[in-house]
Design a protein around this motif. Structure first.
Motif, PDB file in Angstrom:
ATOM      1  N   THR A  32       0.835  -1.196   0.000  1.00  0.00           N
ATOM      2  CA  THR A  32       0.000   0.000   0.000  1.00  0.00           C
ATOM      3  C   THR A  32       0.871   1.247   0.000  1.00  0.00           C
ATOM      4  OG1 THR A  32      -1.840  -1.078   1.152  1.00  0.00           O
ATOM      5  CG2 THR A  32      -1.712   1.317   1.300  1.00  0.00           C
ATOM      6  N   ASP A  33       0.730   2.068  -1.024  1.00  0.00           N
ATOM      7  CA  ASP A  33       1.410   3.355  -1.103  1.00  0.00           C
ATOM      8  C   ASP A  33       0.565   4.355  -0.308  1.00  0.00           C
ATOM      9  OD1 ASP A  33       2.227   5.979  -1.919  1.00  0.00           O
ATOM     10  OD2 ASP A  33       3.131   5.124  -3.711  1.00  0.00           O
ATOM     11  N   LYS A  34       1.037   4.739   0.855  1.00  0.00           N
ATOM     12  CA  LYS A  34       0.227   5.565   1.753  1.00  0.00           C
ATOM     13  C   LYS A  34      -0.014   6.963   1.203  1.00  0.00           C
ATOM     14  CE  LYS A  34       2.936   4.822   5.261  1.00  0.00           C
ATOM     15  NZ  LYS A  34       3.499   4.910   6.637  1.00  0.00           N
ATOM     16  N   ALA A  35       0.972   7.509   0.494  1.00  0.00           N
ATOM     17  CA  ALA A  35       0.789   8.857  -0.052  1.00  0.00           C
ATOM     18  C   ALA A  35      -0.277   8.867  -1.140  1.00  0.00           C
ATOM     19  CB  ALA A  35       2.119   9.381  -0.585  1.00  0.00           C
ATOM     20  N   LYS A  36      -0.271   7.875  -2.020  1.00  0.00           N
ATOM     21  CA  LYS A  36      -1.211   7.853  -3.139  1.00  0.00           C
ATOM     22  C   LYS A  36      -2.619   7.467  -2.708  1.00  0.00           C
ATOM     23  CE  LYS A  36       2.116   7.116  -6.847  1.00  0.00           C
ATOM     24  NZ  LYS A  36       2.524   6.259  -7.974  1.00  0.00           N
ATOM     25  N   THR A  37      -2.736   6.545  -1.757  1.00  0.00           N
ATOM     26  CA  THR A  37      -4.069   6.138  -1.306  1.00  0.00           C
ATOM     27  C   THR A  37      -4.661   7.119  -0.303  1.00  0.00           C
ATOM     28  OG1 THR A  37      -3.144   4.799   0.498  1.00  0.00           O
ATOM     29  CG2 THR A  37      -3.558   3.687  -1.613  1.00  0.00           C
ATOM     30  N   GLY A  38      -3.798   7.841   0.415  1.00  0.00           N
ATOM     31  CA  GLY A  38      -4.262   8.699   1.494  1.00  0.00           C
ATOM     32  C   GLY A  38      -4.622   7.917   2.744  1.00  0.00           C
ATOM     33  N   TRP A  39      -4.320   6.629   2.764  1.00  0.00           N
ATOM     34  CA  TRP A  39      -4.660   5.789   3.918  1.00  0.00           C
ATOM     35  C   TRP A  39      -3.664   5.995   5.052  1.00  0.00           C
ATOM     36  CZ3 TRP A  39      -5.868   0.371   1.366  1.00  0.00           C
ATOM     37  CH2 TRP A  39      -7.079   0.471   0.661  1.00  0.00           C
ATOM     38  N   ARG A  40      -4.215   6.036   6.251  1.00  0.00           N
ATOM     39  CA  ARG A  40      -3.400   6.142   7.462  1.00  0.00           C
ATOM     40  C   ARG A  40      -4.027   5.246   8.527  1.00  0.00           C
ATOM     41  NH1 ARG A  40      -1.578   8.767   3.915  1.00  0.00           N
ATOM     42  NH2 ARG A  40      -0.859  10.929   3.897  1.00  0.00           N
ATOM     43  N   GLY A  41      -3.221   4.810   9.470  1.00  0.00           N
ATOM     44  CA  GLY A  41      -3.733   4.106  10.628  1.00  0.00           C
ATOM     45  C   GLY A  41      -4.619   2.926  10.281  1.00  0.00           C
ATOM     46  N   LYS A  42      -5.832   2.926  10.831  1.00  0.00           N
ATOM     47  CA  LYS A  42      -6.733   1.790  10.677  1.00  0.00           C
ATOM     48  C   LYS A  42      -7.126   1.540   9.221  1.00  0.00           C
ATOM     49  CE  LYS A  42     -10.933  -0.185  12.730  1.00  0.00           C
ATOM     50  NZ  LYS A  42     -11.501  -0.705  11.455  1.00  0.00           N
ATOM     51  N   SER A  43      -7.367   2.599   8.456  1.00  0.00           N
ATOM     52  CA  SER A  43      -7.755   2.404   7.063  1.00  0.00           C
ATOM     53  C   SER A  43      -6.645   1.721   6.270  1.00  0.00           C
ATOM     54  CB  SER A  43      -8.132   3.738   6.417  1.00  0.00           C
ATOM     55  OG  SER A  43      -7.024   4.615   6.370  1.00  0.00           O
ATOM     56  N   CYS A  44      -5.395   2.076   6.553  1.00  0.00           N
ATOM     57  CA  CYS A  44      -4.258   1.459   5.879  1.00  0.00           C
ATOM     58  C   CYS A  44      -4.115  -0.003   6.296  1.00  0.00           C
ATOM     59  CB  CYS A  44      -2.990   2.240   6.200  1.00  0.00           C
ATOM     60  SG  CYS A  44      -1.509   1.609   5.388  1.00  0.00           S
ATOM     61  N   PHE A  45      -4.187  -0.250   7.585  1.00  0.00           N
ATOM     62  CA  PHE A  45      -4.063  -1.614   8.114  1.00  0.00           C
ATOM     63  C   PHE A  45      -5.177  -2.498   7.569  1.00  0.00           C
ATOM     64  CE2 PHE A  45      -4.852  -4.903  11.275  1.00  0.00           C
ATOM     65  CZ  PHE A  45      -3.572  -5.346  11.583  1.00  0.00           C
ATOM     66  N   ASP A  46      -6.418  -2.039   7.713  1.00  0.00           N
ATOM     67  CA  ASP A  46      -7.564  -2.846   7.289  1.00  0.00           C
ATOM     68  C   ASP A  46      -7.559  -3.077   5.779  1.00  0.00           C
ATOM     69  OD1 ASP A  46      -8.275  -2.741   9.930  1.00  0.00           O
ATOM     70  OD2 ASP A  46     -10.178  -1.701   9.634  1.00  0.00           O
ATOM     71  N   GLY A  47      -7.300  -2.029   5.013  1.00  0.00           N
ATOM     72  CA  GLY A  47      -7.340  -2.157   3.567  1.00  0.00           C
ATOM     73  C   GLY A  47      -6.300  -3.122   3.028  1.00  0.00           C
TER      74      GLY A  47
END
Length: 257
Positions: free
Chosen positions: A108-123
């Motif tokens: 998961t590319d955090k900058a491109k997805t905008g995911w942080r924390g729980k959304s990043c982990f869950d996704g």
């Protein structure tokens, strides 16, 4: 017939703009057929004995990407050159096809997805579960999950929810499909990584998957170059992203949106 999937993470789920945060969060997965698990384990132990004989690394030492890159943890004091640590990493990757095993990663590319924390982990975890469920359904198999000890409650909750509801995009056209990951048996089993060679392998897979997407700097590349993923060879579970349009290498699923 049943598989066991060993899963470990690399990177973090925090804001990539903060000092010390990783640019990506990734999960590596190593899949073993339970019918051959005893012989696979014996082969892995024999391999670690060879590593001990050649490099002086104890059998009980934890070999993870961070230690090999930084010459830290149980490797500190052994005087291993970057080229030697590169060889250790590479031979672990090559071992996967002889065990036999299968491996893939979700990055998961955090900058491109905008995911942080729980959304990043869950996704990221949900994408792993999607790929595992689709593979089991096609092959008529069931699966057990083992993961690195840590976010035990969060992983258990995700797996229990996946048994009731998961979604995935269609191979062609828009929209998505809904299904249940009901071929996953029991709750996932947390394992302390220094007690499991398989979890350590999953860590190496996760980091190699990340670096196949984002080229490492010169210091890291001396141990883990961008091409490290290619050494997994025939163990690559390429069907997990065979319809990918985002330029990822076979076996590495990218989340960029």
């Amino acid at each position: 017939m049943t598989y066991i999937a060993y899963i470990d993470e690399t990177g973090d789920t925090g804001n990539p703009q903060l000092r010390g945060a990783s640019s990506c969060y990734a999960l590596g997965c190593v899949i073993i057929d339970l019918d051959v698990w005893p012989s696979v384990f014996d082969s892995l132990v024999a391999f670690r004995r060879q590593v001990r004989t050649t490099f002086g690394i104890p059998l009980r030492a934890e070999l993870k990407a961070n230690y090999l890159i930084r010459d830290s943890g149980p490797l500190r004091g052994l005087g291993l050159a970057p080229s030697q640590r590169n060889y250790i990493y590479q031979t672990h990757m090559q071992l996967l096809s002889t065990l036999p095993a299968e491996a893939f990663a979700v990055v998961t590319d955090k900058a491109k997805t905008g995911w942080r924390g729980k959304s990043c982990f869950d996704g990221t975890w949900e994408m792993v579960l999607q790929r595992l469920e689709r593979s089991c359904s096609k092959q008529g198999r069931t699966m057990l999950l083992a993961h690195d000890n840590g976010e035990n409650d969060a992983v258990r909750a995700l797996v229990r929810r996946a048994r009731r509801y998961l979604t995935a995009g269609r191979m062609e056209g828009g929209g998505g499909i809904q299904f249940k990951a009901d071929r996953i048996l029991e709750d996932p089993v947390p394992r302390t990584s220094h007690h499991s060679y398989f979890i350590q392998l999953a860590d190496l897979v996760a980091y190699a998957g990340w670096r196949s997407y984002q080229r490492p700097g010169a210091g890291v590349a001396a141990v883990v170059p961008q091409s490290m993923w290619s050494h997994i060879g025939s163990a690559t579970k390429s069907e997990v992203n065979m319809w990918s349009l985002n330029g990822s290498v076979p076996g590495v699923v990218l989340r960029t949106r």
